[in-house]
Write a protein that holds these residues in place. Sequence first.
Motif, PDB file in Angstrom:
ATOM      1  N   TRP A   2      39.082 -97.421 -11.549  1.00 47.51           N
ATOM      2  CA  TRP A   2      40.259 -97.790 -10.760  1.00 47.51           C
ATOM      3  C   TRP A   2      39.806 -98.573  -9.543  1.00 47.51           C
ATOM      4  O   TRP A   2      38.960 -98.109  -8.770  1.00 47.51           O
ATOM      5  N   VAL A   3      40.388 -99.769  -9.375  1.00 49.10           N
ATOM      6  CA  VAL A   3      39.953-100.708  -8.340  1.00 49.10           C
ATOM      7  C   VAL A   3      41.146-101.105  -7.488  1.00 49.10           C
ATOM      8  O   VAL A   3      42.249-101.319  -8.008  1.00 49.10           O
ATOM      9  N   LEU A   4      40.913-101.248  -6.176  1.00 48.07           N
ATOM     10  CA  LEU A   4      41.959-101.709  -5.265  1.00 48.07           C
ATOM     11  C   LEU A   4      41.439-102.884  -4.450  1.00 48.07           C
ATOM     12  O   LEU A   4      40.374-102.793  -3.828  1.00 48.07           O
ATOM     13  N   GLU A   5      42.215-103.985  -4.446  1.00 45.08           N
ATOM     14  CA  GLU A   5      41.925-105.103  -3.556  1.00 45.08           C
ATOM     15  C   GLU A   5      42.869-105.033  -2.364  1.00 45.08           C
ATOM     16  O   GLU A   5      44.093-105.029  -2.525  1.00 45.08           O
ATOM     17  N   ILE A   6      42.303-105.009  -1.172  1.00 45.15           N
ATOM     18  CA  ILE A   6      43.076-104.951   0.061  1.00 45.15           C
ATOM     19  C   ILE A   6      43.277-106.371   0.590  1.00 45.15           C
ATOM     20  O   ILE A   6      42.314-107.109   0.782  1.00 45.15           O
ATOM     21  N   GLY A   7      44.539-106.754   0.801  1.00 41.39           N
ATOM     22  CA  GLY A   7      44.833-108.130   1.212  1.00 41.39           C
ATOM     23  C   GLY A   7      44.641-109.083   0.050  1.00 41.39           C
ATOM     24  O   GLY A   7      43.940-110.084   0.158  1.00 41.39           O
ATOM     25  N   CYS A   8      45.324-108.805  -1.050  1.00 39.37           N
ATOM     26  CA  CYS A   8      45.069-109.523  -2.303  1.00 39.37           C
ATOM     27  C   CYS A   8      45.690-110.911  -2.357  1.00 39.37           C
ATOM     28  O   CYS A   8      45.297-111.731  -3.199  1.00 39.37           O
ATOM     29  N   GLY A   9      46.684-111.210  -1.506  1.00 32.61           N
ATOM     30  CA  GLY A   9      47.343-112.511  -1.605  1.00 32.61           C
ATOM     31  C   GLY A   9      47.961-112.701  -2.978  1.00 32.61           C
ATOM     32  O   GLY A   9      48.700-111.845  -3.469  1.00 32.61           O
ATOM     33  N   THR A  10      47.631-113.801  -3.626  1.00 35.56           N
ATOM     34  CA  THR A  10      48.149-114.070  -4.979  1.00 35.56           C
ATOM     35  C   THR A  10      47.269-113.470  -6.067  1.00 35.56           C
ATOM     36  O   THR A  10      47.514-113.699  -7.249  1.00 35.56           O
ATOM     37  N   GLY A  11      46.238-112.729  -5.680  1.00 34.62           N
ATOM     38  CA  GLY A  11      45.469-111.966  -6.658  1.00 34.62           C
ATOM     39  C   GLY A  11      44.332-112.681  -7.337  1.00 34.62           C
ATOM     40  O   GLY A  11      43.895-112.254  -8.411  1.00 34.62           O
ATOM     41  N   ASN A  12      43.817-113.755  -6.749  1.00 35.34           N
ATOM     42  CA  ASN A  12      42.734-114.508  -7.400  1.00 35.34           C
ATOM     43  C   ASN A  12      41.569-113.615  -7.816  1.00 35.34           C
ATOM     44  O   ASN A  12      41.104-113.666  -8.958  1.00 35.34           O
ATOM     45  N   TYR A  13      41.097-112.802  -6.887  1.00 34.87           N
ATOM     46  CA  TYR A  13      39.908-111.994  -7.157  1.00 34.87           C
ATOM     47  C   TYR A  13      40.242-110.784  -8.023  1.00 34.87           C
ATOM     48  O   TYR A  13      39.505-110.453  -8.956  1.00 34.87           O
ATOM     49  N   GLY A  14      41.339-110.116  -7.738  1.00 35.32           N
ATOM     50  CA  GLY A  14      41.719-108.953  -8.527  1.00 35.32           C
ATOM     51  C   GLY A  14      41.960-109.284  -9.984  1.00 35.32           C
ATOM     52  O   GLY A  14      41.574-108.524 -10.880  1.00 35.32           O
ATOM     53  N   LEU A  15      42.580-110.428 -10.243  1.00 35.27           N
ATOM     54  CA  LEU A  15      42.832-110.841 -11.622  1.00 35.27           C
ATOM     55  C   LEU A  15      41.531-111.110 -12.366  1.00 35.27           C
ATOM     56  O   LEU A  15      41.393-110.776 -13.548  1.00 35.27           O
ATOM     57  N   LEU A  16      40.561-111.695 -11.686  1.00 37.84           N
ATOM     58  CA  LEU A  16      39.263-111.930 -12.325  1.00 37.84           C
ATOM     59  C   LEU A  16      38.546-110.614 -12.617  1.00 37.84           C
ATOM     60  O   LEU A  16      37.928-110.461 -13.672  1.00 37.84           O
ATOM     61  N   VAL A  17      38.629-109.676 -11.681  1.00 36.57           N
ATOM     62  CA  VAL A  17      38.017-108.364 -11.913  1.00 36.57           C
ATOM     63  C   VAL A  17      38.644-107.702 -13.130  1.00 36.57           C
ATOM     64  O   VAL A  17      37.953-107.145 -13.996  1.00 36.57           O
ATOM     65  N   SER A  18      39.959-107.765 -13.213  1.00 38.65           N
ATOM     66  CA  SER A  18      40.665-107.178 -14.348  1.00 38.65           C
ATOM     67  C   SER A  18      40.258-107.838 -15.659  1.00 38.65           C
ATOM     68  O   SER A  18      39.967-107.159 -16.651  1.00 38.65           O
ATOM     69  N   GLU A  19      40.221-109.158 -15.647  1.00 33.90           N
ATOM     70  CA  GLU A  19      39.917-109.906 -16.868  1.00 33.90           C
ATOM     71  C   GLU A  19      38.495-109.632 -17.355  1.00 33.90           C
ATOM     72  O   GLU A  19      38.262-109.479 -18.559  1.00 33.90           O
ATOM     73  N   ARG A  20      37.553-109.541 -16.432  1.00 29.71           N
ATOM     74  CA  ARG A  20      36.141-109.463 -16.825  1.00 29.71           C
ATOM     75  C   ARG A  20      35.619-108.045 -17.008  1.00 29.71           C
ATOM     76  O   ARG A  20      34.589-107.845 -17.660  1.00 29.71           O
TER      77      ARG A  20
END
Length: 207
Positions: A2-20
Motif C-alpha cells: 500500500w502506497v501513498l503519494e502526498i501532494g500528488c497533483g495529476t498523479g504522474n508519479y503515483g500512476l507510474l508506481v501503480s503501473e510498474r
Amino acid sequence: MWVLEIGCGTGNYGLLVSERTGASVFGVDPSWGMLVRGRERPIGQVTFIQARAEELPFRDQSFDFLFSIDVVHHLQKRRGMFAEALRVLKAGGVLCTVTESHDQLRRRFMATYFPSVTRANLARFSDVPQLVNWMRLVGFQDLEAEAFVSYEHVTPEYVEALRSKEYSVLEFVPHEEFIVGLEKLRGDLARCALVREEWHTFVWGRR
C-alpha cells in the motif's frame, strides 16, 4: 503493498508506481482540479482523494510506503506533515521526501538567467538538515539524505515553460529581469546547445 503519494497533483508519479509495481496506490492533494485531471489519465490505477498533507484521512498504520516530490516547500506546517506520515505508516514503513537543498537551489540553471529565483527559493524552502531534524523529532528512524543530479538538454519547450511561468517561483522575478533573462536564454540557445543540471535530495526515514 500500500502506497501513498502526498501532494500528488495529476498523479504522474503515483500512476507510474501503480503501473510498474502493481501496488495499491493512493494520492492526496488539496486541489480538486488537479485530482479531476488525474482521474482522466489512461495509465495505472490510483485512488485520488482531496486532502491536505497535514490532515491525512487514513487510519493509523495504513501504508507501507509514502512519498512526496517537490511538495514540502509548499506546506505551512511541514513538521505536521511528517507527524501525519509517521502516523499512517505501518511499523517498518518508509517515507521518502524529495526536495532541494539550499546549496542545490543556488545551482539551479534558471538562476543563471533570473537571479531573483535563488533569493525567492531560499526563503520558501527549508534546508535539508531542518527537514531531517523535524523527522527525527516526530519519531522517524534510520534517517538518510541522498543528493542526485541528472542532465537535460535545454529545449524550446523548456523555454516556453519558462515564458509561460509554469515554474511558480518565476512569479517572484521582477518583470524587467524576467524579460532580459528570457531574451538572453533564447540568444544563448540559438548560438549553441545548452545542458542544465537538475538537482534533488531524497530524504528517507523509517517508522
